[in-house]
Design a protein around this motif. Structure first.
Motif, PDB file in Angstrom:
ATOM      1  N   VAL A 247      32.710  -3.759  63.247  1.00 54.50           N
ATOM      2  CA  VAL A 247      33.071  -3.150  61.958  1.00 54.50           C
ATOM      3  C   VAL A 247      34.563  -3.303  61.669  1.00 54.50           C
ATOM      4  O   VAL A 247      34.992  -3.191  60.526  1.00 54.50           O
ATOM      5  N   SER A 248      35.355  -3.559  62.731  1.00 57.50           N
ATOM      6  CA  SER A 248      36.800  -3.746  62.549  1.00 57.50           C
ATOM      7  C   SER A 248      37.135  -5.201  62.258  1.00 57.50           C
ATOM      8  O   SER A 248      38.301  -5.522  61.981  1.00 57.50           O
TER       9      SER A 248
ATOM     10  N   LYS B 137      32.227   4.606  60.572  1.00 58.01           N
ATOM     11  CA  LYS B 137      31.556   3.327  60.343  1.00 58.01           C
ATOM     12  C   LYS B 137      30.600   2.972  61.487  1.00 58.01           C
ATOM     13  O   LYS B 137      29.712   2.136  61.329  1.00 58.01           O
TER      14      LYS B 137
ATOM     15  N   VAL C 249      32.409  -1.185  67.439  1.00 57.90           N
ATOM     16  CA  VAL C 249      33.711  -0.932  66.804  1.00 57.90           C
ATOM     17  C   VAL C 249      34.388  -2.248  66.476  1.00 57.90           C
ATOM     18  O   VAL C 249      34.999  -2.416  65.399  1.00 57.90           O
ATOM     19  N   ALA C 250      34.302  -3.196  67.401  1.00 58.18           N
ATOM     20  CA  ALA C 250      34.913  -4.505  67.151  1.00 58.18           C
ATOM     21  C   ALA C 250      34.268  -5.187  65.951  1.00 58.18           C
ATOM     22  O   ALA C 250      34.953  -5.825  65.139  1.00 58.18           O
TER      23      ALA C 250
ATOM     24  N   ARG D 196      32.237  -0.374  72.178  1.00 55.38           N
ATOM     25  CA  ARG D 196      33.328  -1.335  71.965  1.00 55.38           C
ATOM     26  C   ARG D 196      32.872  -2.478  71.056  1.00 55.38           C
ATOM     27  O   ARG D 196      33.588  -2.886  70.136  1.00 55.38           O
TER      28      ARG D 196
ATOM     29  N   ASP E 168      36.927  -7.637  64.501  1.00 57.57           N
ATOM     30  CA  ASP E 168      37.394  -8.317  65.709  1.00 57.57           C
ATOM     31  C   ASP E 168      36.195  -8.930  66.430  1.00 57.57           C
ATOM     32  O   ASP E 168      35.678  -8.391  67.401  1.00 57.57           O
TER      33      ASP E 168
ATOM     34  N   SER F 257      38.303   6.125  65.607  1.00 52.04           N
ATOM     35  CA  SER F 257      39.184   5.111  65.014  1.00 52.04           C
ATOM     36  C   SER F 257      38.554   4.381  63.831  1.00 52.04           C
ATOM     37  O   SER F 257      39.273   3.865  62.978  1.00 52.04           O
ATOM     38  N   VAL F 258      37.199   4.355  63.778  1.00 49.45           N
ATOM     39  CA  VAL F 258      36.539   3.641  62.677  1.00 49.45           C
ATOM     40  C   VAL F 258      36.006   4.604  61.620  1.00 49.45           C
ATOM     41  O   VAL F 258      35.350   4.177  60.662  1.00 49.45           O
ATOM     42  N   LYS F 259      36.280   5.900  61.788  1.00 48.93           N
ATOM     43  CA  LYS F 259      36.016   6.914  60.760  1.00 48.93           C
ATOM     44  C   LYS F 259      34.587   6.856  60.182  1.00 48.93           C
ATOM     45  O   LYS F 259      34.387   6.734  58.975  1.00 48.93           O
TER      46      LYS F 259
END
Length: 557
Positions: free
Chosen positions: A539-540, A432, A536-537, A533, A542, A428-430
């Motif tokens: 770099v996104s 990152k 990902v959070a 998690r 969140d 989902s973060v491609k």
């Protein structure tokens, strides 16, 4: 007494011991003559080492006595010290010291480590010893004595001996070789080939006069030899080096034979106890002017195949030789040198690892190169250099192979090991977030290339990295420094490092070396999914999700 000795196989032990003693007779005479100390020293070596190594050793069916490797080393020190004008008390001090060293190896439980010498190294130096034995005996086969000691003088003396042979000695030697190489197996069960060759060659010499014979040899009990140490440092170094080589070589030789005995009898020997027994036997041999010995593979196999299975068989083998030398020693004076040379050439041939040499080209090329290198060093330099160089090179090669496998195992998260949720989060973060799984222990061998290996797998757009230590049970200092480099490089590049599965042991090493100083606080997680998690959070954008994971799963740092 019944607790110390096992009488359950008394009949088999008696027959095995008798047969082994008969087989040992010609070999002991030949080894004694080859050593320079005389044939009687070979017999007494077989008696002392054979009896006491069995009495105190840890391999029930093992037969010990003079062996080719031990004789090659002892012959060298005997020749060097005799040429220097030193007496027997100094020469046999090396044997006593070797025995004491073996006892020490057993007491301090080094038996399990001595067996770790790689097979190509063992094959190389054993084959080299076989070549040396053959080289030292070829001139004697033609009725000549090689001038000087060592392999090189023996090799240079061969052309002259071939060009000017003692015809009768050569005939006797050839007959001995033919007999011992082609003696029928069925007859060998009744009369061993070496003994048959000894008898046939000696009887033939009665009709072919002019071949050099042993002549008068000492009879009766051996005299006690009080060992002494030299005042000269150079001579002391010769003694200590010879003792060390004899101790280690005898230990390796004996423990390898113990493994053969285990395979044949389905038993398990005691390595440390075996070293103590060998040490006691060699110490006593040195005190009575006898040559050193070790576990003898061929004699052990003969003993087992003819029924021997306990220490009684090895002790009886020594008693048989004692009776023979006391009652029949006068007959030994008639034995020609060419006969003993023929017997030893067969011994040398048997020591050469012909089976491995035939198949070596089918195996790993490095093992063949290592074996050939050790063989060459054994023949043309010395044993200790050959073994040390072989073990060092083998260890380096193993570390390199292990490092390569560790680097292969340490890789980006493999889809086959990722859960569906983990794979979905990373996709989902491609790119990152990069997951790096160490895959197992990380040694110093892999540490040197570890940083570069990591950088090759990190994409330019990576903002966070998850380092999975779940399968890393321990680290050495080199690996800790490599991880420090990876973490600090990531920090400089603006990437955030998340860790998971760090054990207390690994954490302690990293902390003690201050290798974790570039790790941000609150990014260490117990399980991988929580670390992914959080990454990902982050770099996104969140941050609340990342903080929730951190509160629930982060380790205290």
């Amino acid at each position: 007494m019944s607790k110390f000795f096992d009488f359950s196989n008394l009949r088999g032990d008696i027959y095995g011991g008798l047969t082994a003693g008969i087989v040992a007779l010609p070999l002991a005479l030949a080894f004694g003559e080859a050593s320079g100390a005389g044939p009687i020293a070979g017999i007494w070596g077989a008696i002392f080492v054979g009896f006491f190594a069995s009495l105190f050793g840890g391999t029930g069916s093992q037969i010990s006595g003079p062996t080719g490797p031990m004789v090659v080393v002892f012959a060298g020190v005997f020749a060097d010290l005799t040429a220097g004008g030193y007496g027997l008390s100094l020469i046999f001090a090396s044997v006593v010291l070797a025995g004491l060293m073996q006892i020490g190896l057993g007491v301090f439980r080094f038996g399990q480590y001595i067996r770790l010498v790689p097979y190509p190294v063992i094959s190389g130096f054993m084959s080299g010893i076989g070549v040396i034995i053959i080289a030292l005996q070829l001139s004697r086969l033609f009725g000549h004595e090689p001038e000087g000691g060592g392999t090189i003088p023996a090799l240079t003396a061969i052309p002259g001996a071939v060009m000017d042979p003692n015809i009768n000695a050569l005939i006797i030697g050839v007959v001995t070789l033919v007999t011992i190489f082609f003696w029928p197996a069925k007859l060998g069960k009744i009369v061993p080939g070496a003994l048959a060759a000894l008898i046939i060659g000696t009887v033939l010499s009665l009709f072919l006069s002019g071949a050099p014979i042993l002549g008068d040899i000492p009879t009766g009990f051996p005299q006690f030899v009080m060992p002494s140490l030299p005042e000269s440092t150079d001579t002391m170094l010769i003694i200590m080096e010879a003792a060390l080589i004899l101790a280690v070589l005898g230990a390796i030789d004996s423990l390898l034979t113990s493994l053969v005995a285990d395979n044949m009898t389905r038993t398990r020997h005691d390595s440390d106890k075996e070293l103590i027994g060998q040490g006691i036997g060699n110490t006593l041999a040195g005190l009575f002017g006898a040559i050193p010995g070790a576990g003898a593979t061929m004699r052990t196999v003969v003993n087992i195949r003819t029924g021997g299975s306990t220490k009684l068989s090895g002790m009886l083998h020594g008693v048989v030789l004692f009776i023979i030398i006391i009652a029949l020693s006068g007959l030994a004076r008639l034995i020609p040198h060419a006969v003993l040379a023929g017997i030893l050439i067969k011994v040398g041939w048997d020591i050469i690892d012909v089976n491995y040499i035939k198949r070596a080209h089918k195996g790993p090329r490095w093992d063949l190169i290592l074996m050939a290198l050790v063989l060459g060093l054994t023949v043309f330099v010395d044993l200790i250099t050959a073994v040390l160089a072989g073990v060092a090179l083998a260890a380096l090669a193993f570390v390199k192979q292990l490092a390569d496998e560790q680097l292969k195992a340490a890789k980006l998260g493999n889809p086959t090991t990722l859960t569906e949720e983990e794979e979905g989060l990373l996709d989902s973060v491609k790119g990152k977030v990069t997951l790096f799984d160490f895959g197992g222990p990380l040694s110093f061998g892999a540490a040197a290339d570890f940083g570069m290996h990591v950088n090759e797998h990190v994409k330019p757009n990576t903002n966070a990295m998850v380092l999975d230590f779940s399968r890393v049970p321990f680290l050495d200092i080199s690996a800790a420094r490599a991880i420090e480099t990876v973490i600090c490089d990531a920090k400089q590049a603006g990437r955030v490092i998340f860790t998971t599965g760090i054990s207390d042991n690994v954490a302690s090493v990293l902390s003690s070396m201050d290798a974790d100083h570039c790790l941000p606080e609150g990014t260490a997680y117990d399980d991988r999914i929580s670390a992914i998690r959080a990454a990902v959070a982050l770099v996104s954008g969140d941050k609340s999700a990342a903080n929730d994971d951190a509160d629930g799963s982060a380790q205290a740092s």
